[in-house]
Design a protein around this motif. Structure first.
Motif, PDB file in Angstrom:
ATOM      1  N   TYR A 110      -3.578   1.243  -4.343  1.00 36.63           N
ATOM      2  CA  TYR A 110      -3.970   0.700  -5.638  1.00 36.63           C
ATOM      3  C   TYR A 110      -3.532  -0.760  -5.770  1.00 36.63           C
ATOM      4  CZ  TYR A 110      -5.190   5.363  -7.306  1.00 36.63           C
ATOM      5  OH  TYR A 110      -5.774   6.578  -7.473  1.00 36.63           O
ATOM      6  N   ALA A 111      -4.174  -1.438  -6.691  1.00 36.15           N
ATOM      7  CA  ALA A 111      -3.847  -2.837  -6.936  1.00 36.15           C
ATOM      8  C   ALA A 111      -2.394  -2.970  -7.392  1.00 36.15           C
ATOM      9  CB  ALA A 111      -4.778  -3.412  -8.007  1.00 36.15           C
ATOM     10  N   PHE A 112      -1.843  -4.139  -7.149  1.00 32.64           N
ATOM     11  CA  PHE A 112      -0.453  -4.404  -7.528  1.00 32.64           C
ATOM     12  C   PHE A 112      -0.249  -4.138  -9.016  1.00 32.64           C
ATOM     13  CE2 PHE A 112       2.572  -7.375  -9.422  1.00 32.64           C
ATOM     14  CZ  PHE A 112       3.728  -6.993  -8.754  1.00 32.64           C
ATOM     15  N   GLY A 113       0.819  -3.435  -9.340  1.00 29.26           N
ATOM     16  CA  GLY A 113       1.186  -3.198 -10.731  1.00 29.26           C
ATOM     17  C   GLY A 113       0.689  -1.890 -11.305  1.00 29.26           C
ATOM     18  N   VAL A 114      -0.295  -1.256 -10.670  1.00 30.37           N
ATOM     19  CA  VAL A 114      -0.845  -0.015 -11.216  1.00 30.37           C
ATOM     20  C   VAL A 114       0.218   1.076 -11.267  1.00 30.37           C
ATOM     21  CG1 VAL A 114      -2.464   1.877 -10.787  1.00 30.37           C
ATOM     22  CG2 VAL A 114      -3.233  -0.503 -10.580  1.00 30.37           C
ATOM     23  N   MET A 115       0.974   1.224 -10.201  1.00 33.27           N
ATOM     24  CA  MET A 115       1.981   2.295 -10.160  1.00 33.27           C
ATOM     25  C   MET A 115       3.065   2.073 -11.208  1.00 33.27           C
ATOM     26  SD  MET A 115       1.044   4.509  -7.858  1.00 33.27           S
ATOM     27  CE  MET A 115       2.464   5.376  -7.176  1.00 33.27           C
ATOM     28  N   ASP A 116       3.477   0.831 -11.409  1.00 32.74           N
ATOM     29  CA  ASP A 116       4.476   0.547 -12.439  1.00 32.74           C
ATOM     30  C   ASP A 116       3.927   0.856 -13.827  1.00 32.74           C
ATOM     31  OD1 ASP A 116       6.746  -0.324 -10.967  1.00 32.74           O
ATOM     32  OD2 ASP A 116       5.729  -2.214 -10.541  1.00 32.74           O
ATOM     33  N   ARG A 117       2.670   0.516 -14.073  1.00 27.81           N
ATOM     34  CA  ARG A 117       2.080   0.787 -15.375  1.00 27.81           C
ATOM     35  C   ARG A 117       1.949   2.291 -15.638  1.00 27.81           C
ATOM     36  NH1 ARG A 117      -0.914  -3.822 -13.955  1.00 27.81           N
ATOM     37  NH2 ARG A 117      -2.713  -2.627 -13.242  1.00 27.81           N
ATOM     38  N   LEU A 118       1.803   3.065 -14.590  1.00 28.49           N
ATOM     39  CA  LEU A 118       1.752   4.519 -14.737  1.00 28.49           C
ATOM     40  C   LEU A 118       3.145   5.131 -14.887  1.00 28.49           C
ATOM     41  CD1 LEU A 118      -0.986   5.400 -12.074  1.00 28.49           C
ATOM     42  CD2 LEU A 118      -1.229   5.477 -14.567  1.00 28.49           C
ATOM     43  N   GLY A 119       4.175   4.321 -14.716  1.00 31.47           N
ATOM     44  CA  GLY A 119       5.540   4.823 -14.824  1.00 31.47           C
ATOM     45  C   GLY A 119       6.079   5.462 -13.570  1.00 31.47           C
ATOM     46  N   ILE A 120       5.453   5.157 -12.433  1.00 26.23           N
ATOM     47  CA  ILE A 120       5.897   5.742 -11.158  1.00 26.23           C
ATOM     48  C   ILE A 120       5.975   4.651 -10.095  1.00 26.23           C
ATOM     49  CG2 ILE A 120       5.221   8.147 -11.508  1.00 26.23           C
ATOM     50  CD1 ILE A 120       2.512   7.505 -10.288  1.00 26.23           C
ATOM     51  N   GLY A 121       6.570   3.531 -10.481  1.00 26.34           N
ATOM     52  CA  GLY A 121       6.798   2.459  -9.519  1.00 26.34           C
ATOM     53  C   GLY A 121       7.801   2.877  -8.458  1.00 26.34           C
ATOM     54  N   GLN A 122       7.994   2.007  -7.471  1.00 24.96           N
ATOM     55  CA  GLN A 122       8.839   2.384  -6.327  1.00 24.96           C
ATOM     56  C   GLN A 122      10.280   2.668  -6.726  1.00 24.96           C
ATOM     57  OE1 GLN A 122      11.080   0.341  -4.022  1.00 24.96           O
ATOM     58  NE2 GLN A 122      10.650  -1.778  -4.612  1.00 24.96           N
ATOM     59  N   ASP A 123      10.816   1.968  -7.711  1.00 23.27           N
ATOM     60  CA  ASP A 123      12.188   2.241  -8.142  1.00 23.27           C
ATOM     61  C   ASP A 123      12.304   3.626  -8.764  1.00 23.27           C
ATOM     62  OD1 ASP A 123      13.031  -0.244  -7.274  1.00 23.27           O
ATOM     63  OD2 ASP A 123      12.737  -1.196  -9.224  1.00 23.27           O
ATOM     64  N   ALA A 127      14.371   6.741  -7.091  1.00 19.34           N
ATOM     65  CA  ALA A 127      15.445   7.338  -7.889  1.00 19.34           C
ATOM     66  C   ALA A 127      15.306   8.862  -7.909  1.00 19.34           C
ATOM     67  CB  ALA A 127      15.418   6.781  -9.314  1.00 19.34           C
ATOM     68  N   ILE A 128      14.070   9.343  -7.909  1.00 19.23           N
ATOM     69  CA  ILE A 128      13.837  10.790  -7.883  1.00 19.23           C
ATOM     70  C   ILE A 128      14.298  11.373  -6.552  1.00 19.23           C
ATOM     71  CG2 ILE A 128      12.053  12.584  -7.913  1.00 19.23           C
ATOM     72  CD1 ILE A 128      10.409  10.696  -9.712  1.00 19.23           C
ATOM     73  N   LYS A 129      13.979  10.674  -5.452  1.00 20.63           N
ATOM     74  CA  LYS A 129      14.315  11.171  -4.110  1.00 20.63           C
ATOM     75  C   LYS A 129      14.722   9.975  -3.254  1.00 20.63           C
ATOM     76  CE  LYS A 129      12.652  14.741  -0.949  1.00 20.63           C
ATOM     77  NZ  LYS A 129      12.976  14.183   0.383  1.00 20.63           N
ATOM     78  N   PRO A 130      16.002   9.708  -3.121  1.00 17.95           N
ATOM     79  CA  PRO A 130      16.478   8.491  -2.456  1.00 17.95           C
ATOM     80  C   PRO A 130      15.986   8.304  -1.025  1.00 17.95           C
ATOM     81  CG  PRO A 130      18.247   9.513  -3.700  1.00 17.95           C
ATOM     82  CD  PRO A 130      17.112  10.479  -3.710  1.00 17.95           C
ATOM     83  N   ASP A 131      15.732   9.408  -0.300  1.00 11.69           N
ATOM     84  CA  ASP A 131      15.299   9.244   1.093  1.00 11.69           C
ATOM     85  C   ASP A 131      13.776   9.241   1.223  1.00 11.69           C
ATOM     86  OD1 ASP A 131      14.784  11.891   0.556  1.00 11.69           O
ATOM     87  OD2 ASP A 131      15.577  12.660   2.444  1.00 11.69           O
ATOM     88  N   LEU A 132      13.081   9.009   0.121  1.00  7.25           N
ATOM     89  CA  LEU A 132      11.622   8.988   0.115  1.00  7.25           C
ATOM     90  C   LEU A 132      11.102   7.746   0.843  1.00  7.25           C
ATOM     91  CD1 LEU A 132       9.237  10.627  -1.271  1.00  7.25           C
ATOM     92  CD2 LEU A 132       9.278   8.837  -3.032  1.00  7.25           C
ATOM     93  N   VAL A 133      10.005   7.917   1.564  1.00  7.16           N
ATOM     94  CA  VAL A 133       9.276   6.793   2.152  1.00  7.16           C
ATOM     95  C   VAL A 133       8.138   6.437   1.204  1.00  7.16           C
ATOM     96  CG1 VAL A 133       7.814   6.035   4.063  1.00  7.16           C
ATOM     97  CG2 VAL A 133       9.866   7.404   4.519  1.00  7.16           C
ATOM     98  N   PHE A 209      11.043   1.402   1.368  1.00  2.00           N
ATOM     99  CA  PHE A 209       9.859   0.935   0.657  1.00  2.00           C
ATOM    100  C   PHE A 209       9.114  -0.010   1.582  1.00  2.00           C
ATOM    101  CE2 PHE A 209       7.838  -2.479  -1.876  1.00  2.00           C
ATOM    102  CZ  PHE A 209       6.814  -1.713  -2.419  1.00  2.00           C
ATOM    103  N   ILE A 210       7.842   0.262   1.811  1.00  3.34           N
ATOM    104  CA  ILE A 210       7.022  -0.530   2.729  1.00  3.34           C
ATOM    105  C   ILE A 210       6.032  -1.350   1.916  1.00  3.34           C
ATOM    106  CG2 ILE A 210       5.437  -0.465   4.684  1.00  3.34           C
ATOM    107  CD1 ILE A 210       6.587   2.349   5.298  1.00  3.34           C
ATOM    108  N   ASP A 211       6.146  -2.659   2.014  1.00  2.23           N
ATOM    109  CA  ASP A 211       5.229  -3.595   1.356  1.00  2.23           C
ATOM    110  C   ASP A 211       4.217  -4.046   2.402  1.00  2.23           C
ATOM    111  OD1 ASP A 211       3.901  -5.695   0.202  1.00  2.23           O
ATOM    112  OD2 ASP A 211       5.666  -6.979  -0.033  1.00  2.23           O
ATOM    113  N   LEU A 212       3.002  -3.523   2.333  1.00  2.00           N
ATOM    114  CA  LEU A 212       1.989  -3.813   3.348  1.00  2.00           C
ATOM    115  C   LEU A 212       0.796  -4.513   2.723  1.00  2.00           C
ATOM    116  CD1 LEU A 212       0.858  -3.502   6.232  1.00  2.00           C
ATOM    117  CD2 LEU A 212      -0.032  -1.270   5.540  1.00  2.00           C
ATOM    118  N   SER A 213       0.500  -5.703   3.214  1.00  2.00           N
ATOM    119  CA  SER A 213      -0.700  -6.434   2.815  1.00  2.00           C
ATOM    120  C   SER A 213      -1.831  -6.047   3.748  1.00  2.00           C
ATOM    121  CB  SER A 213      -0.446  -7.942   2.899  1.00  2.00           C
ATOM    122  OG  SER A 213      -1.660  -8.655   2.973  1.00  2.00           O
TER     123      SER A 213
END
Length: 451
Positions: A110-123, A127-133, A209-213
């Motif tokens: 998804y486009a940048f910012g969509v996940m944060d706006r949904l309330g499920i950003g990477q942080d 926080a829910i599962k620290p060893d999550l990829v 957290f993988i930031d892939l362009s």
């Protein structure tokens, strides 16, 4: 495959179109459990009510549930579990977070910012599962001035410089064909990055957290052109089918309707053998063609000679003759019966008959690799089929809601019914479930809450 490499790995996919979906396909081909999320408000499976006789559906028939019959979707979503959740609702987000807690990977294109706006950003996810990829792969990455730019395959193709390289030198760029190659490259790079992160987690116990362009993932495919520019100070011109170090090199018309063969002659030895196959050994001593430089300089005249020869035979016969002399050549096949009936692909069982509850039974392209149980020293004979690969059909809309929410998360039937009544889950898209559906329904929810 009895013990696939990603067996026991669960990944949550939030993706659209080829670039994100193909990543999930590759992970699923390797045995991962891929939970594919969509929203009833935004299904991205074509129009809800397409007109009759619409291309892209079996027998040009959209049927009663066209969202489950759309060919592009079904071709790029094998080996997945289908889940619907309205992530603009509190119930939907809570259910998603519960799935995150029992998963190993979350990835999205998804486009940048969509996940944060949904309330499920990477942080939030970590926080829910620290060893999550976690992998977020918008078109231009998660940092920089272009991070918020919207992207599609052709836009990325243009931004990377690839569009300027494609096509013929005597035609402008408006004649270039539609290309979504960056989507496929981004998907493969994302799948590789996720596997590497899982390997890292297995060694260290730490997630990533993988930031892939997607654009940057594609640019190494053109590395030589960037180096060429640095050394010469000039940008490469479009070449069509010609090659600077091979001649003849291109596609040539053959006997038959719209029949073509691709030929590449790489060196002087191959040129000698090519002349023998053509039946004109005197060409090898023709002063224009005795050296590679000469053949390249006189490419137009050489191509005329090759075309005159290929026009007298079928594409398969020409390819067979040249391959017998170890000269690269292949018939140009169409994406239909030519390819389906190709004896090599049939022998390797590449196309597999897949039965879909709504779309019917059709040959579908299968996993692009096969894991064999024997070693190279014990290779099976050529006529022994490779081991069958996993190929479950693409899921219908919300097909696995009950399995994922009731069987995996422990939701009661009453809870599921409540979610269905609230349109948080379901198996039929809502009216107006177009590409802007999530934003529109989110606004409606906010307006309702405010009143």
């Amino acid at each position: 495959m009895k013990n696939p490499p990603l067996r026991g790995i669960r990944a949550l996919e939030l993706a659209e179109y080829w670039g994100g979906r193909l990543c999930g396909v590759m992970l699923g081909d390797m045995g991962g459990d891929i939970l594919m999320w969509v929203a009833l408000q935004r299904i991205a499976r074509g129009p809800i009510r397409p007109a009759p006789n619409t291309p892209g559906y079996p027998d040009y028939d959209p049927g009663e549930r066209p969202w489950n019959r759309q060919a592009n979707f079904n071709a790029t979503n094998r080996n997945k579990l289908g889940l619907t959740l309205d992530l603009t609702s509190e119930q939907g987000v809570n259910a998603f977070k519960e799935l995150v807690a029992i998963s190993d990977v979350v990835f999205t294109n998804y486009a940048f910012g969509v996940m944060d706006r949904l309330g499920i950003g990477q942080d939030v996810l970590r926080a829910i599962k620290p060893d999550l990829v976690v992998l977020f792969t918008p078109g231009y990455g998660n940092t920089g001035p272009y991070r918020g730019h919207r992207s599609m395959g052709m836009a990325i193709d243009a931004m990377t410089g690839h569009s300027a390289l494609r096509g013929y030198p005597d035609l402008d760029l408006s004649h270039n064909s539609l290309v979504h190659h960056p989507d496929a490259v981004g998907a493969a790079t994302a799948a590789f990055a996720i596997c590497a992160a899982l390997h890292y987690r297995a060694r260290t116990g730490k997630g990533q957290f993988i930031d892939l362009s997607q654009a940057e993932a594609f640019m190494p495919h053109m590395g030589e052109t960037f180096l060429e520019n640095q050394m010469s100070g000039k940008s490469r011109e479009r070449r069509g089918n010609s090659h600077p170090q091979m001649a003849p090199h291109g596609c040539y018309r053959c006997l038959g309707e719209d029949a073509w063969v691709a030929i590449a002659v790489r060196n002087d030895d191959e040129w000698q053998r090519f002349c023998d196959v053509v039946g004109q050994p005197n060409l090898a001593t023709d002063a224009r063609f005795t050296s590679l430089d000469g053949r390249v300089a006189n490419r137009a005249a050489l191509d005329d000679i090759v075309r005159e020869w290929t026009a007298r035979s079928t594409r398969q016969d020409i390819a067979t003759q040249l391959q017998a002399q170890s000269i690269p050549a292949a018939p140009v096949l169409d994406c239909g019966p030519d390819t389906y009936d190709d004896p090599h692909l049939q022998a390797r069982q590449y196309f597999q008959l897949v039965t879909h509850a709504d779309a019917g039974t059709f040959p579908m392209s299968g996993p692009v690799w096969s894991t064999l149980s024997h070693t190279s020293a014990d290779l099976a004979p050529e006529d022994t089929p490779r081991l069958p690969d996993l190929h479950n059909p693409a899921p219908g809309l919300g097909e696995h809601n009950e399995y994922l929410l009731r069987d995996m998360l422990g939701y009661s039937d009453d809870m599921l019914h409540d979610l269905e009544r609230a349109k948080v889950i379901g198996t039929v898209p809502l009216e107006g479930a177009d590409m802007g559906g999530v934003r529109r329904f989110a606004r409606e929810r906010r307006n309702t809450a405010a009143s």
